[in-house]
Design an enzyme around this catalytic site. Structure first.
Site, PDB file in Angstrom:
ATOM      1  N   CYS A  92       0.850  -1.190   0.000  1.00 44.72           N
ATOM      2  CA  CYS A  92       0.000   0.000   0.000  1.00 44.72           C
ATOM      3  C   CYS A  92       0.882   1.235   0.000  1.00 44.72           C
ATOM      4  O   CYS A  92       1.824   1.323   0.781  1.00 44.72           O
ATOM      5  CB  CYS A  92      -0.892  -0.007   1.238  1.00 44.72           C
TER       6      CYS A  92
ATOM      7  N   HIS B 150      -9.066  -3.687  -2.648  1.00 44.07           N
ATOM      8  CA  HIS B 150      -8.118  -2.932  -1.819  1.00 44.07           C
ATOM      9  C   HIS B 150      -8.490  -1.444  -1.801  1.00 44.07           C
ATOM     10  O   HIS B 150      -8.536  -0.823  -0.733  1.00 44.07           O
ATOM     11  CB  HIS B 150      -6.696  -3.144  -2.358  1.00 44.07           C
ATOM     12  N   GLU B 151      -8.772  -0.894  -2.984  1.00 43.80           N
ATOM     13  CA  GLU B 151      -9.111   0.534  -3.064  1.00 43.80           C
ATOM     14  C   GLU B 151     -10.435   0.825  -2.381  1.00 43.80           C
ATOM     15  O   GLU B 151     -10.578   1.832  -1.684  1.00 43.80           O
ATOM     16  CB  GLU B 151      -9.175   0.987  -4.530  1.00 43.80           C
TER      17      GLU B 151
ATOM     18  N   HIS C  61     -10.221   1.359   1.267  1.00 37.84           N
ATOM     19  CA  HIS C  61      -9.746   2.686   1.700  1.00 37.84           C
ATOM     20  C   HIS C  61     -10.910   3.649   1.898  1.00 37.84           C
ATOM     21  O   HIS C  61     -10.826   4.566   2.724  1.00 37.84           O
ATOM     22  CB  HIS C  61      -8.787   3.277   0.656  1.00 37.84           C
TER      23      HIS C  61
HETATM   24 ZN   LIG Z   1      -3.659   1.082  -0.215  1.00 37.83          ZN
END
Ligand SMILES: [Zn+2]
Length: 187
Positions: free
Chosen positions: A106, A148-149, A152
């Protein structure tokens, strides 16, 4: 290699510890679609992602707490290339079981990599920066980057998704010792 866009400006990526990475980001209101604000944000995310050698970048990572992220898929190995894409107000519907293991890193947690289990496929609904609805299925590496995004946007980082810390490695050691390395995922 994907052509690097020259527009947009580079933004500073915040790191773990900045509270913005742990907040739930806000939906973009419909009246902001097609505005300078949203187009610039999308362009800045893409430019910063490329300049910092990532394959994805979410708005909270540049301290903009809104539900927007950018990503691309390089098209190496068995992955089909996906050009730089900006998704606004995405929703994900997982397909299958969250058992597909892969390495992740990340840009907000520099230098570390860990093994994370994700859904092998996701159905994605979102908008582009002009408010055009998008709907598609993402598989494999493409699905991993999107999950993953998306995390966030909810204040979640890949460390939270690791089943245990035993696979956590520094990048140099990962290059020396990790097995089953496929594409590096710095997102
Ligand atoms: Zn990340």
């Amino acid at each position: 290699m994907t052509e690097r866009p020259l527009d947009g400006r580079h933004r500073t990526i915040v790191r773990l510890g900045d509270p913005v990475l742990r907040e739930r980001a806000q939906e973009v209101p419909a009246d902001r679609f097609g505005t300078r604000f949203l187009r610039d944000l999308g362009r800045d995310l893409v430019r910063t992602m490329f300049e910092d050698n990532g394959v994805g970048l979410a708005a909270p990572q540049i301290a903009a707490p809104v539900r927007v992220f950018a990503y691309f898929v390089p098209g190496e190995g068995d992955c089909d290339e996906v050009p730089p894409t900006v998704l606004v107000n995405p929703t994900l519907t997982p397909l299958g079981d969250p058992t597909a293991l892969g390495w992740e890193g990340c840009l907000s947690i520099p230098g570390l990599r860990g093994m994370v289990a994700r859904y092998p496929s996701v159905r994605v609904s979102a908008f582009d920066a002009d408010g055009k609805p998008l709907s598609f299925q993402a598989d494999g590496f493409h699905a991993r980057v999107i999950q993953h995004e998306y995390d966030h946007l909810d204040g979640v980082v890949f460390l939270d998704r690791m089943k245990g810390m035993d696979s956590l490695m520094f990048e140099e050691e990962w290059e020396r010792f990790a097995t089953d390395r496929d594409l590096p995922v710095e997102v």
